[in-house]
Design an enzyme around this catalytic site. Structure first.
Site, PDB file in Angstrom:
ATOM      1  N   HIS A 103      -6.417  19.249  26.551  1.00 19.18           N
ATOM      2  CA  HIS A 103      -7.476  18.841  25.621  1.00 19.18           C
ATOM      3  C   HIS A 103      -8.375  20.053  25.346  1.00 19.18           C
ATOM      4  CE1 HIS A 103     -10.168  16.093  23.597  1.00 19.18           C
ATOM      5  NE2 HIS A 103     -11.173  16.728  24.191  1.00 19.18           N
ATOM      6  N   GLY A 117       2.577  23.445  17.852  1.00 20.62           N
ATOM      7  CA  GLY A 117       3.423  23.719  19.009  1.00 20.62           C
ATOM      8  C   GLY A 117       3.141  25.038  19.708  1.00 20.62           C
ATOM      9  N   SER A 118       1.909  25.541  19.575  1.00 23.72           N
ATOM     10  CA  SER A 118       1.631  26.813  20.268  1.00 23.72           C
ATOM     11  C   SER A 118       1.611  26.611  21.786  1.00 23.72           C
ATOM     12  CB  SER A 118       0.320  27.433  19.777  1.00 23.72           C
ATOM     13  OG  SER A 118      -0.779  26.641  20.151  1.00 23.72           O
ATOM     14  N   ASN A 119       1.199  25.428  22.250  1.00 19.87           N
ATOM     15  CA  ASN A 119       1.263  25.172  23.705  1.00 19.87           C
ATOM     16  C   ASN A 119       2.704  25.029  24.161  1.00 19.87           C
ATOM     17  OD1 ASN A 119      -1.486  24.863  25.120  1.00 19.87           O
ATOM     18  ND2 ASN A 119      -1.785  23.904  23.120  1.00 19.87           N
ATOM     19  N   ARG A 145      -0.254  10.675  18.940  1.00 17.56           N
ATOM     20  CA  ARG A 145      -0.195   9.223  19.091  1.00 17.56           C
ATOM     21  C   ARG A 145      -0.703   8.816  20.466  1.00 17.56           C
ATOM     22  NH1 ARG A 145       3.088   6.160  15.779  1.00 17.56           N
ATOM     23  NH2 ARG A 145       3.559   4.734  17.472  1.00 17.56           N
ATOM     24  N   ASP A 176      -8.071  10.533  27.079  1.00 19.69           N
ATOM     25  CA  ASP A 176      -8.773  11.752  27.524  1.00 19.69           C
ATOM     26  C   ASP A 176      -9.603  11.530  28.790  1.00 19.69           C
ATOM     27  OD1 ASP A 176      -7.734  13.099  25.321  1.00 19.69           O
ATOM     28  OD2 ASP A 176      -9.486  12.709  24.074  1.00 19.69           O
ATOM     29  N   ASN A 211      -1.680  16.250  29.862  1.00 22.81           N
ATOM     30  CA  ASN A 211      -2.139  16.528  28.505  1.00 22.81           C
ATOM     31  C   ASN A 211      -3.073  17.727  28.546  1.00 22.81           C
ATOM     32  OD1 ASN A 211      -2.621  16.059  25.695  1.00 22.81           O
ATOM     33  ND2 ASN A 211      -4.589  15.117  26.220  1.00 22.81           N
TER      34      ASN A 211
HETATM   35  C1  GRF Z   1      -4.419  21.890  21.185  1.00 23.30           C
HETATM   36  O1  GRF Z   1      -5.688  22.392  20.854  1.00 23.30           O
HETATM   37  C2  GRF Z   1      -4.516  20.835  22.242  1.00 23.30           C
HETATM   38  O2  GRF Z   1      -5.597  21.020  23.102  1.00 23.30           O
HETATM   39  C3  GRF Z   1      -4.736  19.576  21.446  1.00 23.30           C
HETATM   40  O3  GRF Z   1      -3.960  19.749  20.299  1.00 23.30           O
HETATM   41  C4  GRF Z   1      -3.790  21.140  20.019  1.00 23.30           C
HETATM   42  C5  GRF Z   1      -2.324  21.396  19.907  1.00 23.30           C
HETATM   43  O4  GRF Z   1      -2.049  22.688  19.485  1.00 23.30           O
HETATM   44  N1  GRF Z   1      -4.408  18.413  22.219  1.00 23.30           N
HETATM   45  P1  GRF Z   1      -0.550  23.212  19.469  1.00 23.30           P
HETATM   46  O5  GRF Z   1       0.247  22.227  18.631  1.00 23.30           O
HETATM   47  O6  GRF Z   1      -0.067  23.266  20.873  1.00 23.30           O
HETATM   48  O7  GRF Z   1      -0.615  24.559  18.820  1.00 23.30           O
END
Ligand code: GRF
Length: 202
Positions: A111, A14-16, A93, A147, A109
């Protein structure tokens, strides 16, 4: 005026999601993260959401007979929250066609590679092992093909000779945390226009 609502689907760290939470807190993103849903009960993303006071839902795929039913449950939860945008952030998923159609043009999304290179769930490792000198990350709209949706923005990351898979991963994540909130901001400001594969920004 009511702020736009975002839903985040996440399966992992969940860092994003955290980058989005921080961007909302700082006022950079003018929206409310209305719900975070995870298919993994122990996902750190759910902990981050709870800590930020965001509704955090564990939807257990094991309780549903098929992917369609599971995604149906997600859709009804999202309808209840009236979300404008669905952000996938490490969601592991594959969404069903019905879900993708329902939110067409409103699912993003991130990637961890420069699409269309290195699709799939091991993108950073694949690029590293391939020996590329430049890789990066991509924010794209989600279509039924994995993707492959129209690219909103990308950021390059240089692979240095002394990079390890770990240091490269760290650099890519840092780039992700810059471009994902940026893409969301553009979307919410109504600045993105999609024409076939091309996304332009006003
Ligand atoms: C990220 O590298 C994203 O590009 C990929 O999954 C990873 C998720 O990282 N789809 P986080 O859970 O947001 O830290």
């Amino acid at each position: 005026m009511e702020r736009a609502k975002i839903a985040v689907l996440a399966s992992g760290n969940g860092s994003n999601l955290q980058a989005m939470i921080d961007a909302v807190d700082s006022g950079r993103i003018n929206a409310e993260i209305a719900v975070v849903i995870s298919d993994i009960g122990e996902a750190n993303a759910l902990r981050r959401a709870r800590k930020a006071g965001i509704k955090a839902v564990f939807a257990d795929p094991g309780e549903f007979r098929a992917a369609d039913e599971f995604d149906g449950e997600l859709m009804s939860r999202l309808e209840r929250c009236r979300v404008k945008l669905v952000c996938l952030a490490g969601y592991m998923r594959i969404l069903t066609p019905a879900f993708v159609r329902r939110y067409k043009g409103r699912i993003m999304n991130i990637h961890p590679a420069l699409l269309p290179a290195f699709k799939g769930s091991k993108a950073i490792k694949d690029a590293f092992e391939y020996g590329v000198k430049v890789t990066g990350c991509t924010v794209h709209f989600v279509t039924e093909e994995l993707d492959s949706g129209p690219v909103i923005t990308q950021k390059t990351v240089t692979v240095c000779d002394d990079d390890t898979l770990e240091t490269l991963t760290e650099k890519i994540h840092e780039a992700e945390h810059e471009i994902y909130p940026q893409a969301i901001e553009w979307f919410l400001e109504g600045r993105l226009k999609v024409d076939g594969r091309k996304v332009t920004r006003s």
